[in-house]
Design a protein around this motif. Structure first.
Motif, short mmCIF file in Angstrom:
data_model
loop_
_atom_site.label_atom_id
_atom_site.label_comp_id
_atom_site.label_asym_id
_atom_site.label_seq_id
_atom_site.Cartn_x
_atom_site.Cartn_y
_atom_site.Cartn_z
N GLN A 123 0.82 -1.22 0.00
CA GLN A 123 0.00 0.00 0.00
C GLN A 123 0.85 1.26 0.00
OE1 GLN A 123 -1.97 -1.06 3.57
NE2 GLN A 123 -3.29 -2.56 2.56
N THR A 124 1.91 1.27 0.84
CA THR A 124 2.68 2.52 0.97
C THR A 124 3.63 2.74 -0.19
OG1 THR A 124 4.40 1.45 2.31
CG2 THR A 124 2.58 2.49 3.50
N ILE A 125 3.93 1.69 -0.93
CA ILE A 125 4.73 1.93 -2.14
C ILE A 125 3.81 2.54 -3.20
CG2 ILE A 125 5.89 0.78 -4.06
CD1 ILE A 125 7.45 -0.74 -2.07
N LYS A 126 2.61 2.04 -3.22
CA LYS A 126 1.63 2.58 -4.18
C LYS A 126 1.39 4.06 -3.92
CE LYS A 126 -1.30 -0.54 -6.27
NZ LYS A 126 -2.23 -1.64 -6.07
N ASN A 127 1.23 4.45 -2.65
CA ASN A 127 0.90 5.86 -2.38
C ASN A 127 2.13 6.73 -2.19
OD1 ASN A 127 1.81 5.71 0.31
ND2 ASN A 127 -0.21 5.34 1.15
N GLY A 128 3.32 6.15 -2.33
CA GLY A 128 4.53 6.96 -2.33
C GLY A 128 5.15 7.19 -0.96
N GLU A 129 4.56 6.68 0.12
CA GLU A 129 5.14 6.87 1.46
C GLU A 129 6.43 6.07 1.62
OE1 GLU A 129 2.51 6.06 4.84
OE2 GLU A 129 0.91 6.86 3.57
N THR A 130 6.49 4.93 0.95
CA THR A 130 7.68 4.08 1.00
C THR A 130 8.26 4.01 -0.41
OG1 THR A 130 6.62 2.76 2.72
CG2 THR A 130 8.49 1.77 1.61
N HIS A 131 9.58 3.97 -0.48
CA HIS A 131 10.20 3.95 -1.82
C HIS A 131 10.59 2.56 -2.28
CE1 HIS A 131 11.26 8.02 -0.12
NE2 HIS A 131 10.44 8.28 -1.11
N ILE A 132 11.07 1.74 -1.33
CA ILE A 132 11.54 0.41 -1.69
C ILE A 132 10.87 -0.64 -0.81
CG2 ILE A 132 13.58 -1.10 -1.91
CD1 ILE A 132 15.30 1.51 -1.94
N GLY A 133 10.35 -1.69 -1.43
CA GLY A 133 9.84 -2.82 -0.67
C GLY A 133 10.92 -3.88 -0.65
N ALA A 134 11.38 -4.24 0.55
CA ALA A 134 12.42 -5.26 0.70
C ALA A 134 11.94 -6.23 1.76
CB ALA A 134 13.75 -4.62 1.10
N SER A 135 11.38 -7.34 1.33
CA SER A 135 10.66 -8.18 2.29
C SER A 135 10.56 -9.62 1.78
CB SER A 135 9.26 -7.57 2.50
OG SER A 135 8.77 -7.88 3.77
N GLY A 136 11.63 -10.08 1.15
CA GLY A 136 11.58 -11.42 0.56
C GLY A 136 10.45 -11.52 -0.45
N ILE A 137 10.26 -10.47 -1.22
CA ILE A 137 9.09 -10.39 -2.11
C ILE A 137 9.34 -11.14 -3.41
CG2 ILE A 137 7.47 -8.88 -3.30
CD1 ILE A 137 8.33 -6.64 -1.36
N THR A 138 8.48 -12.09 -3.69
CA THR A 138 8.58 -12.86 -4.93
C THR A 138 8.09 -12.03 -6.10
OG1 THR A 138 8.21 -14.91 -3.71
CG2 THR A 138 7.76 -14.95 -6.09
N ILE A 139 8.87 -12.04 -7.16
CA ILE A 139 8.47 -11.35 -8.39
C ILE A 139 7.47 -12.26 -9.11
CG2 ILE A 139 9.28 -10.40 -10.57
CD1 ILE A 139 12.16 -10.45 -9.27
N ASN A 140 6.27 -11.76 -9.37
CA ASN A 140 5.35 -12.54 -10.19
C ASN A 140 4.51 -11.62 -11.08
OD1 ASN A 140 3.22 -11.59 -8.61
ND2 ASN A 140 3.15 -13.44 -7.34
N GLU A 141 3.82 -12.23 -12.03
CA GLU A 141 3.10 -11.45 -13.04
C GLU A 141 2.02 -10.58 -12.40
OE1 GLU A 141 4.04 -11.05 -16.14
OE2 GLU A 141 5.69 -12.40 -15.63
N GLU A 142 1.32 -11.16 -11.43
CA GLU A 142 0.24 -10.44 -10.78
C GLU A 142 0.75 -9.13 -10.16
OE1 GLU A 142 -1.88 -13.12 -8.22
OE2 GLU A 142 -2.89 -11.46 -7.21
N ARG A 143 1.88 -9.22 -9.46
CA ARG A 143 2.43 -8.03 -8.81
C ARG A 143 3.06 -7.08 -9.82
NH1 ARG A 143 5.03 -11.56 -3.90
NH2 ARG A 143 3.08 -11.83 -2.74
N LYS A 144 3.60 -7.65 -10.89
CA LYS A 144 4.25 -6.80 -11.90
C LYS A 144 3.24 -5.90 -12.61
CE LYS A 144 7.42 -8.90 -14.62
NZ LYS A 144 8.11 -10.12 -15.13
N ALA A 145 1.96 -6.25 -12.51
CA ALA A 145 0.93 -5.40 -13.11
C ALA A 145 0.81 -4.08 -12.33
CB ALA A 145 -0.40 -6.13 -13.11
#
Ligand code: ARG
Length: 264
Positions: A95-117
């Protein structure tokens, strides 16, 4: 006399405006990289969910520590920027990356097509795979065995997606929790039959809880996953900066040194 007063007032007002302008500028300066692409001394806010050892957890002193911290710090050192970590929780990372409050998400986040959208990701830095955890005396042996079983997962994590893929989106047998340790605890409490989670994290949990009497089931029905750092969609400047640094620590061996995984 009166005129002088008004002149003075206007000067004061003008000054206030100028100062306010400067302040506002300073506050937003942690946003996008400057136009020339330079990142020297810039501070980027990093969002994470820190119950995910070995990637991110809280140490005795209350600091966020782990592989993600070390990797991102190595990148920041290479590229000359600074990072400020915040343990904000799993869904708020997105949520906070979307609204610009956070710049980088670093949380063992898997890259997938759904999120890449909805987000942009760096090149991958770690290979992972889901696995199943059950109690030692369980007779569950594979992902297929979980078709009609109760499963606990971390909400909107890839384990949750895998459970939905197996049982259908509307399945009432899937229980989703805020983080992975709670999902494991639910299984230990006997509220579900199995948990699905990321391999390195599950193995780390077992190492830290040797008396938990757990059994791990690896199944190649789970696809390989790759972790990446996540930024707001379209923040190409920051993405370029991160990718450049990541490439450097891949090339100089630092990434492999941190993770113990020879991943290029
Ligand atoms: N790799 C999984 C995913 O991207 C789980 C990540 C959970 N991370 C965390 N820090 N809790 O969905």
């Amino acid at each position: 006399m009166k005129k002088r007063f008004w002149t003075l007032l206007m000067i004061v007002a003008a000054f206030t405006l100028v100062l306010a302008g400067c302040g506002a500028k300073e506050n937003t300066s942690t946003g996008d990289a400057p136009a020339d692409g330079g990142a020297k001394d810039k501070v980027y806010k990093v969002g994470t969910e820190a119950t995910f050892a070995p990637f991110e957890s809280i140490d005795d002193k209350g600091n966020i520590v782990g592989l993600d911290v070390d990797i991102l710090q190595a990148i920041a050192d290479e590229m000359g920027f600074k990072v400020e970590w915040e343990n904000i929780g799993w869904e708020p990372v997105f949520q906070t990356i979307k609204n610009g409050e956070t710049h980088i998400g670093a949380s063992g986040i898997t890259i997938n097509e759904e999120r890449k959208a909805s987000f942009d990701f760096t090149e991958p830095y770690y290979e992972s795979q889901l696995l199943i955890v059950v109690k030692e005396d369980s007779d569950i042996k594979s992902l297929a065995d979980l078709k009609d079983k109760k499963i606990s997962v971390q909400i909107n994590a890839t384990g949750h997606m895998a459970a939905k893929k197996l049982q259908g989106d509307a399945s009432t047998n899937i229980m989703a929790f805020e983080n992975q340790p709670v999902a494991i605890q639910e299984m230990l409490n006997g509220n579900v039959d199995a948990t699905i989670g990321d391999n390195a994290v599950i193995y780390e949990y077992i190492k830290a809880n040797p008396n938990a009497k757990l059994k791990v089931i690896e199944d190649d029905a789970f696809e390989k996953e790759y972790y990446g750092f996540m930024v707001k969609k379209g923040n190409t400047e920051l993405l370029k900066l991160l990718n450049e640094g990541l490439q450097k620590i891949k090339d100089n061996g630092k990434l492999a040194e941190i993770t113990g995984q020879d991943f290029k």
